[in-house]
Design a protein around this motif. Sequence first.
Motif, PDB file in Angstrom:
ATOM      1  N   UNK A 115       0.948  -1.166   0.088  1.00  0.00           N
ATOM      2  CA  UNK A 115       0.104  -0.223  -0.083  1.00  0.00           C
ATOM      3  C   UNK A 115       0.889   1.283  -0.220  1.00  0.00           C
ATOM      4  N   UNK A 116       1.593   1.368  -1.282  1.00  0.00           N
ATOM      5  CA  UNK A 116       2.533   2.639  -1.120  1.00  0.00           C
ATOM      6  C   UNK A 116       2.844   2.737  -2.689  1.00  0.00           C
ATOM      7  N   UNK A 117       3.117   3.962  -3.106  1.00  0.00           N
ATOM      8  CA  UNK A 117       3.369   4.173  -4.599  1.00  0.00           C
ATOM      9  C   UNK A 117       4.750   3.977  -4.544  1.00  0.00           C
ATOM     10  N   UNK A 118       5.160   3.828  -6.012  1.00  0.00           N
ATOM     11  CA  UNK A 118       6.640   3.862  -6.210  1.00  0.00           C
ATOM     12  C   UNK A 118       7.277   4.848  -5.789  1.00  0.00           C
ATOM     13  N   UNK A 119       6.877   6.158  -6.156  1.00  0.00           N
ATOM     14  CA  UNK A 119       7.357   7.172  -5.630  1.00  0.00           C
ATOM     15  C   UNK A 119       7.799   7.549  -4.469  1.00  0.00           C
ATOM     16  N   UNK A 120       6.479   6.930  -3.554  1.00  0.00           N
ATOM     17  CA  UNK A 120       6.743   7.321  -2.026  1.00  0.00           C
ATOM     18  C   UNK A 120       8.013   6.195  -1.687  1.00  0.00           C
ATOM     19  N   UNK A 121       7.817   5.171  -2.024  1.00  0.00           N
ATOM     20  CA  UNK A 121       8.807   4.078  -1.793  1.00  0.00           C
ATOM     21  C   UNK A 121      10.067   4.458  -2.074  1.00  0.00           C
ATOM     22  N   UNK A 122      10.194   5.126  -3.392  1.00  0.00           N
ATOM     23  CA  UNK A 122      11.832   5.396  -3.940  1.00  0.00           C
ATOM     24  C   UNK A 122      12.290   6.666  -3.072  1.00  0.00           C
ATOM     25  N   UNK A 123      11.512   7.601  -2.640  1.00  0.00           N
ATOM     26  CA  UNK A 123      11.764   8.517  -1.590  1.00  0.00           C
ATOM     27  C   UNK A 123      12.209   8.090  -0.604  1.00  0.00           C
TER      28      UNK A 123
END
Length: 346
Positions: free
Chosen positions: A192-200
Amino acid sequence: MGVRIWEDNWLPNQQGFKMWSPKPVGCDVSHVFELIDFSSGLWKRDILQRLFLPFEALQIEQIPLSSMENDDQLVWADSPTGFFTVKSAYHCIRTWKEQENTSPSVATSDHVWKKLWKMQVLPRFAHFLWRALKGVIPTRQKLWNKGVRCPMFCPRCDNATETVEHALRDCPWFRRVWFASPLGFSWPNVVDQSFSAWCHEVIISAPQEVGEIFATVCYHIWKARNLLCFEGKDTSERMVVSHAMETLTEFQETQKQVRVAAVNANQRSGKLWRAPESGVLKVNVDASGSGSRWGLAVVVRNSFGNVVAAATKAMHVELGPEYAEVCAIQFGMSFALERGFSEIAL
Protein backbone atom coordinates in the motif's frame (compact mmCIF):
# COMPACT_ATOMS: atom_id res chain seq x y z
CA MET A 1 7.86 -9.38 26.73
CA GLY A 2 10.47 -9.57 23.95
CA VAL A 3 10.72 -7.15 21.03
CA ARG A 4 10.42 -9.08 17.76
CA ILE A 5 13.09 -8.31 15.18
CA TRP A 6 11.03 -8.34 11.99
CA GLU A 7 7.53 -7.62 13.31
CA ASP A 8 7.99 -4.74 15.78
CA ASN A 9 9.05 -1.13 15.24
CA TRP A 10 12.34 -0.81 17.12
CA LEU A 11 15.04 0.78 14.93
CA PRO A 12 15.11 4.41 16.15
CA ASN A 13 16.83 5.97 13.12
CA GLN A 14 15.02 4.11 10.36
CA GLN A 15 12.03 5.31 8.37
CA GLY A 16 9.05 3.40 9.80
CA PHE A 17 11.30 1.96 12.55
CA LYS A 18 11.09 -1.54 10.97
CA MET A 19 13.81 -3.81 9.58
CA TRP A 20 14.25 -3.71 5.81
CA SER A 21 16.47 -6.81 5.77
CA PRO A 22 14.41 -9.90 4.89
CA LYS A 23 14.33 -12.75 7.38
CA PRO A 24 16.64 -15.51 6.10
CA VAL A 25 15.03 -18.86 5.37
CA GLY A 26 15.42 -21.20 8.34
CA CYS A 27 16.55 -18.41 10.69
CA ASP A 28 15.93 -19.36 14.34
CA VAL A 29 16.63 -15.86 15.73
CA SER A 30 13.40 -13.93 16.26
CA HIS A 31 13.81 -11.49 19.19
CA VAL A 32 16.12 -8.53 19.79
CA PHE A 33 17.50 -9.92 23.06
CA GLU A 34 18.97 -12.81 21.06
CA LEU A 35 21.24 -10.28 19.31
CA ILE A 36 22.85 -9.19 22.60
CA ASP A 37 25.82 -10.77 24.39
CA PHE A 38 24.82 -10.13 28.00
CA SER A 39 28.18 -11.27 29.37
CA SER A 40 30.03 -8.45 27.57
CA GLY A 41 27.15 -5.99 27.29
CA LEU A 42 27.68 -5.71 23.52
CA TRP A 43 25.77 -6.59 20.39
CA LYS A 44 26.66 -9.90 18.75
CA ARG A 45 28.41 -8.49 15.70
CA ASP A 46 28.78 -11.82 13.91
CA ILE A 47 25.02 -12.41 14.01
CA LEU A 48 24.26 -8.81 12.94
CA GLN A 49 26.55 -9.10 9.93
CA ARG A 50 25.07 -12.48 8.99
CA LEU A 51 21.38 -11.54 9.25
CA PHE A 52 21.10 -7.89 8.19
CA LEU A 53 22.01 -5.48 5.42
CA PRO A 54 25.32 -3.71 6.24
CA PHE A 55 23.74 -0.31 6.96
CA GLU A 56 21.14 -1.88 9.29
CA ALA A 57 23.78 -3.92 11.13
CA LEU A 58 25.68 -0.67 11.70
CA GLN A 59 22.52 1.07 12.95
CA ILE A 60 21.93 -1.68 15.48
CA GLU A 61 25.53 -1.61 16.72
CA GLN A 62 25.16 2.13 17.38
CA ILE A 63 22.17 1.62 19.71
CA PRO A 64 23.52 1.95 23.28
CA LEU A 65 22.82 -0.96 25.61
CA SER A 66 21.85 -0.57 29.23
CA SER A 67 23.95 -2.27 31.90
CA MET A 68 20.75 -2.95 33.84
CA GLU A 69 18.82 -6.11 32.99
CA ASN A 70 15.43 -4.52 32.40
CA ASP A 71 12.59 -6.10 30.47
CA ASP A 72 11.90 -4.80 26.95
CA GLN A 73 9.13 -2.24 26.79
CA LEU A 74 7.25 -0.41 24.05
CA VAL A 75 7.57 3.38 23.90
CA TRP A 76 5.79 6.10 21.94
CA ALA A 77 8.41 7.62 19.62
CA ASP A 78 6.64 10.99 19.21
CA SER A 79 6.71 11.91 22.89
CA PRO A 80 9.87 13.00 24.80
CA THR A 81 8.84 10.84 27.76
CA GLY A 82 8.14 7.76 25.66
CA PHE A 83 4.53 7.62 26.87
CA PHE A 84 1.51 7.99 24.62
CA THR A 85 -0.55 11.16 25.01
CA VAL A 86 -3.61 12.38 23.12
CA LYS A 87 -1.78 15.65 22.38
CA SER A 88 1.19 13.91 20.74
CA ALA A 89 -1.17 11.67 18.73
CA TYR A 90 -3.04 14.77 17.54
CA HIS A 91 0.23 16.35 16.35
CA CYS A 92 1.15 13.10 14.57
CA ILE A 93 -2.17 12.99 12.73
CA ARG A 94 -1.81 16.63 11.66
CA THR A 95 1.71 15.91 10.34
CA TRP A 96 0.53 12.84 8.42
CA LYS A 97 -2.37 14.79 6.88
CA GLU A 98 -0.04 17.59 5.81
CA GLN A 99 2.29 15.07 4.19
CA GLU A 100 -0.61 13.43 2.33
CA ASN A 101 -1.81 16.79 1.02
CA THR A 102 1.65 17.88 -0.10
CA SER A 103 2.85 16.73 -3.50
CA PRO A 104 6.12 14.75 -3.44
CA SER A 105 7.73 17.28 -5.78
CA VAL A 106 7.22 20.03 -3.20
CA ALA A 107 7.72 18.04 0.00
CA THR A 108 10.86 16.11 -0.82
CA SER A 109 12.16 17.13 -4.23
CA ASP A 110 15.13 19.24 -3.14
CA HIS A 111 16.57 16.65 -0.77
CA VAL A 112 15.78 13.72 -3.06
CA TRP A 113 17.21 15.34 -6.18
CA LYS A 114 20.43 16.36 -4.40
CA LYS A 115 20.98 12.80 -3.18
CA LEU A 116 19.97 11.34 -6.55
CA TRP A 117 22.40 13.41 -8.61
CA LYS A 118 25.25 12.77 -6.13
CA MET A 119 25.01 9.01 -6.64
CA GLN A 120 28.10 7.32 -8.07
CA VAL A 121 26.21 5.62 -10.90
CA LEU A 122 26.09 5.91 -14.67
CA PRO A 123 24.14 9.09 -15.55
CA ARG A 124 21.50 7.10 -17.44
CA PHE A 125 20.69 5.14 -14.24
CA ALA A 126 20.07 8.32 -12.24
CA HIS A 127 18.11 9.82 -15.15
CA PHE A 128 15.90 6.73 -15.39
CA LEU A 129 15.14 6.87 -11.67
CA TRP A 130 14.32 10.57 -12.02
CA ARG A 131 11.85 9.71 -14.82
CA ALA A 132 10.32 6.93 -12.72
CA LEU A 133 9.88 9.34 -9.79
CA LYS A 134 8.19 11.79 -12.15
CA GLY A 135 5.92 8.99 -13.40
CA VAL A 136 6.89 9.44 -17.04
CA ILE A 137 8.36 6.05 -17.99
CA PRO A 138 6.22 4.53 -20.79
CA THR A 139 4.43 1.72 -19.00
CA ARG A 140 1.52 0.12 -20.85
CA GLN A 141 -0.99 1.90 -18.62
CA LYS A 142 0.70 5.25 -19.36
CA LEU A 143 0.68 4.56 -23.11
CA TRP A 144 -3.00 3.52 -23.00
CA ASN A 145 -3.92 6.71 -21.16
CA LYS A 146 -2.09 8.68 -23.85
CA GLY A 147 -4.22 7.06 -26.56
CA VAL A 148 -1.83 4.29 -27.65
CA ARG A 149 -3.89 1.14 -28.13
CA CYS A 150 -1.57 -1.50 -26.72
CA PRO A 151 -2.02 -4.46 -24.34
CA MET A 152 -2.62 -3.24 -20.77
CA PHE A 153 -1.31 -6.27 -18.88
CA CYS A 154 2.25 -6.84 -17.70
CA PRO A 155 4.35 -8.48 -20.45
CA ARG A 156 6.11 -10.60 -17.83
CA CYS A 157 3.32 -12.10 -15.67
CA ASP A 158 0.22 -11.15 -17.75
CA ASN A 159 -1.80 -10.97 -14.52
CA ALA A 160 -2.05 -7.24 -13.75
CA THR A 161 -2.12 -3.84 -15.41
CA GLU A 162 1.41 -2.59 -16.02
CA THR A 163 1.72 0.49 -13.81
CA VAL A 164 5.01 1.98 -12.64
CA GLU A 165 4.57 0.13 -9.34
CA HIS A 166 3.95 -3.19 -11.07
CA ALA A 167 6.71 -2.77 -13.64
CA LEU A 168 9.44 -1.93 -11.13
CA ARG A 169 8.31 -3.59 -7.89
CA ASP A 170 5.06 -5.56 -7.66
CA CYS A 171 5.36 -8.08 -10.51
CA PRO A 172 6.24 -11.47 -8.94
CA TRP A 173 9.15 -11.89 -11.36
CA PHE A 174 10.70 -8.55 -10.39
CA ARG A 175 10.10 -9.23 -6.70
CA ARG A 176 12.45 -12.15 -7.13
CA VAL A 177 14.99 -9.81 -8.75
CA TRP A 178 14.84 -7.48 -5.73
CA PHE A 179 15.17 -10.41 -3.35
CA ALA A 180 18.18 -11.78 -5.28
CA SER A 181 19.88 -8.35 -5.27
CA PRO A 182 22.32 -7.31 -2.50
CA LEU A 183 19.44 -5.32 -0.96
CA GLY A 184 17.40 -8.51 -0.42
CA PHE A 185 14.09 -6.63 -0.48
CA SER A 186 10.91 -8.63 0.15
CA TRP A 187 7.40 -7.52 1.06
CA PRO A 188 3.77 -8.75 1.30
CA ASN A 189 1.73 -9.51 -1.83
CA VAL A 190 0.00 -6.12 -1.66
CA VAL A 191 2.09 -2.99 -1.01
CA ASP A 192 0.00 0.00 0.00
CA GLN A 193 2.58 2.53 -1.18
CA SER A 194 3.26 4.24 -4.49
CA PHE A 195 6.57 3.64 -6.24
CA SER A 196 7.38 7.33 -5.84
CA ALA A 197 6.85 7.23 -2.05
CA TRP A 198 8.84 4.00 -1.78
CA CYS A 199 11.66 5.46 -3.85
CA HIS A 200 11.71 8.66 -1.77
CA GLU A 201 11.97 6.58 1.39
CA VAL A 202 14.92 4.57 0.09
CA ILE A 203 16.84 7.58 -1.26
CA ILE A 204 16.30 9.76 1.81
CA SER A 205 16.61 7.17 4.58
CA ALA A 206 19.23 4.72 3.31
CA PRO A 207 22.97 5.33 2.88
CA GLN A 208 24.18 6.47 -0.54
CA GLU A 209 25.55 3.04 -1.48
CA VAL A 210 22.08 1.53 -1.00
CA GLY A 211 20.58 4.23 -3.24
CA GLU A 212 23.19 3.47 -5.89
CA ILE A 213 22.31 -0.23 -5.93
CA PHE A 214 18.61 0.68 -5.93
CA ALA A 215 18.98 2.97 -8.98
CA THR A 216 21.08 0.41 -10.86
CA VAL A 217 18.66 -2.47 -10.23
CA CYS A 218 15.67 -0.31 -11.25
CA TYR A 219 17.34 0.50 -14.57
CA HIS A 220 18.19 -3.14 -15.28
CA ILE A 221 14.69 -4.31 -14.35
CA TRP A 222 13.29 -1.93 -16.96
CA LYS A 223 15.97 -3.00 -19.45
CA ALA A 224 15.02 -6.67 -18.96
CA ARG A 225 11.36 -5.74 -19.47
CA ASN A 226 12.19 -3.99 -22.75
CA LEU A 227 14.29 -6.90 -24.01
CA LEU A 228 11.29 -9.17 -23.46
CA CYS A 229 8.80 -6.75 -25.07
CA PHE A 230 10.74 -5.71 -28.14
CA GLU A 231 13.26 -8.51 -28.79
CA GLY A 232 11.54 -11.52 -27.20
CA LYS A 233 14.62 -12.17 -25.04
CA ASP A 234 13.91 -13.74 -21.66
CA THR A 235 16.50 -12.95 -18.98
CA SER A 236 16.78 -14.83 -15.69
CA GLU A 237 16.44 -12.98 -12.40
CA ARG A 238 20.02 -13.80 -11.43
CA MET A 239 21.35 -12.55 -14.77
CA VAL A 240 19.58 -9.21 -14.26
CA VAL A 241 21.14 -8.82 -10.80
CA SER A 242 24.56 -10.04 -11.97
CA HIS A 243 24.69 -7.65 -14.91
CA ALA A 244 23.45 -4.76 -12.77
CA MET A 245 26.13 -5.25 -10.11
CA GLU A 246 28.90 -5.83 -12.66
CA THR A 247 27.97 -2.57 -14.40
CA LEU A 248 27.85 -0.62 -11.13
CA THR A 249 31.17 -2.04 -9.86
CA GLU A 250 32.91 -1.41 -13.19
CA PHE A 251 31.69 2.19 -13.31
CA GLN A 252 32.69 2.95 -9.73
CA GLU A 253 36.13 1.38 -10.18
CA THR A 254 36.65 3.44 -13.35
CA GLN A 255 35.63 6.58 -11.46
CA LYS A 256 38.26 5.83 -8.80
CA GLN A 257 40.95 5.30 -11.44
CA VAL A 258 40.02 8.55 -13.19
CA ARG A 259 40.20 10.47 -9.91
CA VAL A 260 43.58 8.93 -9.05
CA ALA A 261 44.90 9.71 -12.52
CA ALA A 262 43.64 13.29 -12.24
CA VAL A 263 45.31 13.76 -8.86
CA ASN A 264 48.60 12.35 -10.19
CA ALA A 265 48.43 14.59 -13.26
CA ASN A 266 47.68 17.62 -11.11
CA GLN A 267 50.58 16.81 -8.81
CA ARG A 268 52.94 16.55 -11.77
CA SER A 269 51.71 19.84 -13.21
CA GLY A 270 51.41 21.60 -9.87
CA LYS A 271 47.75 22.41 -10.57
CA LEU A 272 44.63 21.22 -8.77
CA TRP A 273 41.43 20.35 -10.62
CA ARG A 274 38.62 22.66 -9.53
CA ALA A 275 35.00 21.60 -9.68
CA PRO A 276 32.61 23.79 -11.71
CA GLU A 277 29.52 25.40 -10.24
CA SER A 278 26.43 23.29 -9.67
CA GLY A 279 24.65 22.63 -12.98
CA VAL A 280 27.79 23.34 -15.03
CA LEU A 281 29.93 20.69 -16.74
CA LYS A 282 33.70 21.12 -16.91
CA VAL A 283 35.50 20.09 -20.10
CA ASN A 284 39.19 19.16 -19.74
CA VAL A 285 41.28 18.50 -22.84
CA ASP A 286 44.83 17.41 -23.56
CA ALA A 287 47.10 16.58 -26.47
CA SER A 288 49.99 14.16 -26.41
CA GLY A 289 52.36 12.97 -29.11
CA SER A 290 55.48 13.71 -31.09
CA GLY A 291 56.33 14.57 -34.64
CA SER A 292 53.13 14.52 -36.68
CA ARG A 293 51.34 11.77 -34.72
CA TRP A 294 49.18 13.18 -31.90
CA GLY A 295 46.37 11.94 -29.68
CA LEU A 296 43.62 14.23 -28.41
CA ALA A 297 41.55 13.51 -25.30
CA VAL A 298 38.52 15.12 -23.68
CA VAL A 299 36.89 14.41 -20.30
CA VAL A 300 33.60 16.00 -19.16
CA ARG A 301 32.88 16.07 -15.42
CA ASN A 302 30.02 17.43 -13.33
CA SER A 303 30.26 19.50 -10.14
CA PHE A 304 30.77 16.32 -8.06
CA GLY A 305 33.80 15.29 -10.14
CA ASN A 306 31.96 12.40 -11.80
CA VAL A 307 32.85 11.65 -15.41
CA VAL A 308 29.81 12.32 -17.60
CA ALA A 309 31.45 11.69 -20.98
CA ALA A 310 34.90 11.13 -22.48
CA ALA A 311 36.48 10.62 -25.89
CA THR A 312 39.83 10.27 -27.67
CA LYS A 313 40.95 10.94 -31.19
CA ALA A 314 44.12 10.37 -33.23
CA MET A 315 45.23 12.92 -35.82
CA HIS A 316 48.21 14.19 -37.81
CA VAL A 317 49.53 17.57 -36.74
CA GLU A 318 52.35 19.18 -38.69
CA LEU A 319 52.53 22.53 -36.83
CA GLY A 320 53.82 21.47 -33.42
CA PRO A 321 52.47 21.03 -29.86
CA GLU A 322 50.83 24.47 -29.61
CA TYR A 323 48.64 23.74 -32.62
CA ALA A 324 47.87 20.26 -31.21
CA GLU A 325 46.61 21.88 -27.98
CA VAL A 326 44.37 24.17 -30.04
CA CYS A 327 43.02 21.13 -31.90
CA ALA A 328 42.34 19.46 -28.55
CA ILE A 329 40.32 22.50 -27.39
CA GLN A 330 38.34 22.50 -30.63
CA PHE A 331 37.75 18.74 -30.32
CA GLY A 332 36.58 19.14 -26.70
CA MET A 333 34.14 21.96 -27.49
CA SER A 334 32.70 20.13 -30.50
CA PHE A 335 32.34 16.93 -28.48
CA ALA A 336 30.46 18.73 -25.68
CA LEU A 337 28.14 20.62 -28.04
CA GLU A 338 27.33 17.48 -30.07
CA ARG A 339 26.04 15.88 -26.86
CA GLY A 340 23.82 18.81 -26.04
CA PHE A 341 25.89 20.12 -23.10
CA SER A 342 25.03 23.81 -22.99
CA GLU A 343 26.35 24.92 -19.58
CA ILE A 344 30.06 24.14 -19.84
CA ALA A 345 33.37 25.49 -18.58
CA LEU A 346 36.68 24.76 -20.31
